[in-house]
Scaffold this active site. Structure first.
Site, PDB file in Angstrom:
ATOM      1  N   GLU A  26       0.839  -1.204   0.000  1.00 23.60           N
ATOM      2  CA  GLU A  26       0.000   0.000   0.000  1.00 23.60           C
ATOM      3  C   GLU A  26       0.870   1.249   0.000  1.00 23.60           C
ATOM      4  OE1 GLU A  26      -2.828   0.114   3.256  1.00 23.60           O
ATOM      5  OE2 GLU A  26      -3.870   1.833   2.374  1.00 23.60           O
ATOM      6  N   ASN A  69     -12.461  -1.279  -0.765  1.00 19.33           N
ATOM      7  CA  ASN A  69     -11.709  -1.776   0.385  1.00 19.33           C
ATOM      8  C   ASN A  69     -12.402  -1.330   1.670  1.00 19.33           C
ATOM      9  OD1 ASN A  69      -9.091  -2.633   1.882  1.00 19.33           O
ATOM     10  ND2 ASN A  69      -9.419  -0.529   2.560  1.00 19.33           N
ATOM     11  N   GLU A  70     -12.668  -2.266   2.537  1.00 17.61           N
ATOM     12  CA  GLU A  70     -13.269  -1.947   3.844  1.00 17.61           C
ATOM     13  C   GLU A  70     -14.374  -0.898   3.693  1.00 17.61           C
ATOM     14  OE1 GLU A  70     -10.301  -1.348   6.919  1.00 17.61           O
ATOM     15  OE2 GLU A  70      -9.537  -3.378   6.635  1.00 17.61           O
ATOM     16  N   TYR A  87      -7.004  -8.734  11.509  1.00 18.22           N
ATOM     17  CA  TYR A  87      -5.657  -8.527  12.031  1.00 18.22           C
ATOM     18  C   TYR A  87      -5.518  -9.163  13.406  1.00 18.22           C
ATOM     19  CZ  TYR A  87      -4.476  -5.273   8.306  1.00 18.22           C
ATOM     20  OH  TYR A  87      -4.192  -4.713   7.083  1.00 18.22           O
ATOM     21  N   GLU A 133      -6.307  -9.100   3.860  1.00 18.10           N
ATOM     22  CA  GLU A 133      -5.512  -8.368   4.864  1.00 18.10           C
ATOM     23  C   GLU A 133      -5.478  -9.221   6.114  1.00 18.10           C
ATOM     24  OE1 GLU A 133      -6.154  -4.184   5.601  1.00 18.10           O
ATOM     25  OE2 GLU A 133      -6.568  -3.800   3.480  1.00 18.10           O
ATOM     26  N   GLN A 165       1.978  -6.157   5.704  1.00 18.01           N
ATOM     27  CA  GLN A 165       2.149  -5.833   4.313  1.00 18.01           C
ATOM     28  C   GLN A 165       3.533  -6.289   3.863  1.00 18.01           C
ATOM     29  OE1 GLN A 165       1.025  -1.878   3.143  1.00 18.01           O
ATOM     30  NE2 GLN A 165      -0.890  -1.899   4.303  1.00 18.01           N
TER      31      GLN A 165
END
Ligand code: AHR
Length: 522
Positions: A52, A197-198, A270, A326, A375
């Site tokens: 990113e 995204n999200e 996460y 992610e 990432q």
């Protein structure tokens, strides 16, 4: 009194090492491979990465510019490319993340780049020097495929459609011609496109129904014009255990008309060891925090099952992939760094964490067909950390490297008693393992010892498998906090492992908090 005690000690010292007084040597853990019940393919795309425009993920980490004294090819650093080539990175998700929903691709093409603000990550100036053509140059250099996330939040379906045209149309097409003018005549191959995204949060805080309507527009109009590449569309899905997006997107898909389709549903989760805002230290922690983090990460198994069950309801044939695009550890930012840059240390704990997640994805290979660790470089649970001209490989990098043989391998079920390891009220399985038949024809076994104090001895066997030797590597460390630094870049690095073979059985002892990968060979 003293005399009596001495007599008792004398008697004990001549007792044989057995019975109640001897420390018992635990029996080896029997690990049997069921070669006759080969399962699905472990899609190589579960080893995907995420790059990113965030902190030094792109600038400094990948892009140094053509005039840099750091050795580079067309501005892309050579040391990073060489390291990533060895990982056989199957796909790279770009340009975000939250960044994607504010990215306007036209600012990042051609000779004149228009800077913008990176409002999500540190409020720094985004020079747009690394744009579409530089991204494809980068993935071409590392031999990977493109996973491009289009801007659904602050863009329009038209802007996203034109970006696809720029990337994939023939040069005879007006926008394809712009790409040719910018130096790339042949259309690019876009293997995956992310439709936002999200969208439940940084992507626009949309209700599931609002997102579904926008997603359909994008799924309809964001076309791939390059027949040399099939393109899978990935819709925004759940955050952790929340199910409304899973339900809404899957229900819409079940009833979809000819006009639109998707091939994947994204899941973001996460490992924080306590939610957001994050507080766990990435470098300085004790056994309690080790146990808390690994317990949290093992929750991925339940998430995959939970969302998988909803997907099964609408898609029993498993046409739609669950794409965990992610995942990874997210700790408090390294003190002294810009908190918006999400820089953290990467330790042996992260190696164990990575292996446990890869094992979960492999066990659910029929549904989880893609994943992207967050990432790739310098951000969160990175493979690589750079500092100007210096570069180091993290323990997580080494796990991804050791797992390369599992890319597109055929899953083999394994049986073993995982036992338990407990610390400070947190109980976890003591060990974990997966096996697969690699594309190289070899049988591969990966073993993780979660217990940070005790080694574990395994007795591996596989009925019907003709194998007389086993070779492999193990990633161990002196401490769970061991990490690679620019001064000592090889503190944590894989070493050959010894396996004793005898009569179809393989005896292997693995160190505490370690990851080991072996191949059973003739
Ligand atoms: O990976 C960092 C950020 O985490 C991403 O930009 C966003 O999608 C997620 O919240």
């Amino acid at each position: 009194m003293r005399h009596t005690l001495l007599c008792a000690l004398a008697i004990l010292s001549v007792l044989p090492a057995s019975g109640a007084f001897a420390e018992e040597k635990p029996a080896p853990i029997a690990l049997t491979l069921d070669v006759s019940k080969a399962g699905p393919t472990i899609d190589r795309h579960i080893f995907g990465q995420f790059a990113e425009h965030l902190g030094e993920g792109i600038y400094g980490g990948i892009w140094v510019g053509k005039d840099s004294s750091i050795p580079n090819t067309r501005g892309i650093r050579n040391d990073v490319v060489a390291a990533l080539k060895d990982l056989h990175v199957p796909n790279v998700r770009w340009p975000g993340g939250c960044f994607a929903d504010e990215y306007h691709w036209r600012r990042g093409i051609g000779p004149e780049r228009k800077p913008s603000m990176n409002a999500n990550w540190g409020g720094v100036i985004e020079p747009n020097t690394f744009g579409t053509d530089e991204f494809f140059d980068f993935i071409g250099q590392i031999g990977s495929e493109a996973y491009v996330s289009v801007n659904v939040g602050s863009g329009t379906p038209g802007e996203a459609a034109e970006w696809m045209e720029y990337m994939t149309a023939d040069k005879a097409d007006g926008i394809g011609a712009e790409r040719a003018k910018n130096g790339h005549e042949a259309p690019y191959k876009v293997a995956f496109v992310g439709l936002g995204n999200e969208s439940w949060d940084c992507g626009g805080a949309m209700t599931p129904d609002f997102y579904v309507d926008l997603m359909k527009l994008h799924a309809r109009f964001v076309r791939n014009y390059n027949p040399a590449q099939t393109m899978s569309r990935i819709a925004v899905g759940p955050s952790g255990g929340d199910t409304p997006y899973t339900e809404a997107v899957m229900k819409a898909w079940k009833d979809h008309s000819w006009a639109w389709n998707i091939e994947g549903l994204s899941l973001h989760s996460y490992t924080t060891g306590g939610g957001f805002p994050v507080s766990q230290n990435s470098a300085d922690f004790g056994e309690k925090e080790y146990a808390v983090i690994l317990k949290d990460t093992l929750g991925m198994e339940d998430l995959v099952k939970k969302h998988g069950a909803i997907m099964d309801k609408y898609d029993p044939e498993k046409k739609i992939a669950l794409v965990v695009d992610e995942w990874g550890a997210w700790y408090a930012a390294t003190p002294g760094t810009n908190p918006g840059f999400l820089m953290q240390q990467n330790t042996q704990r992260d190696a164990v964490l990575a292996a446990l997640n890869l094992n979960i994805f492999a066990r659910h290979a029929d549904r989880v067909r893609m994943a992207n660790i967050a990432q790739m470089i310098n951000v969160l649970q990175a493979m690589i950390i750079t500092d100007k001209d210096k570069m180091l490989l993290t323990p997580t990098y080494h796990v991804f490297h050791m797992y390369v043989p599992f890319q597109d391998a055929t899953f083999i079920p394994v049986n073993f008693d995982a036992g338990s390891y407990a610390y400070g009220g947190v109980t976890l399985p003591r060990v974990d393992a997966i096996a697969a038949k690699g594309k190289d024809g070899k049988t591969w076994v990966a073993i993780t010892n979660i217990d940070p104090e005790k080694p574990a001895t395994f007795d591996l066997s596989a009925a019907g498998l003709k194998a007389g030797k086993a070779v492999g590597q193990t990633l161990t460390a002196a401490k769970i906090t061991s990490a690679n630094t620019f001064d000592k870049p090889n503190t944590v690095s894989p070493k050959p492992v010894t396996v004793k073979a005898s009569g179809g059985h393989f005896a292997i002892t693995v160190a505490p908090a370690s990851v080991t990968v072996v191949s059973l060979e003739q």
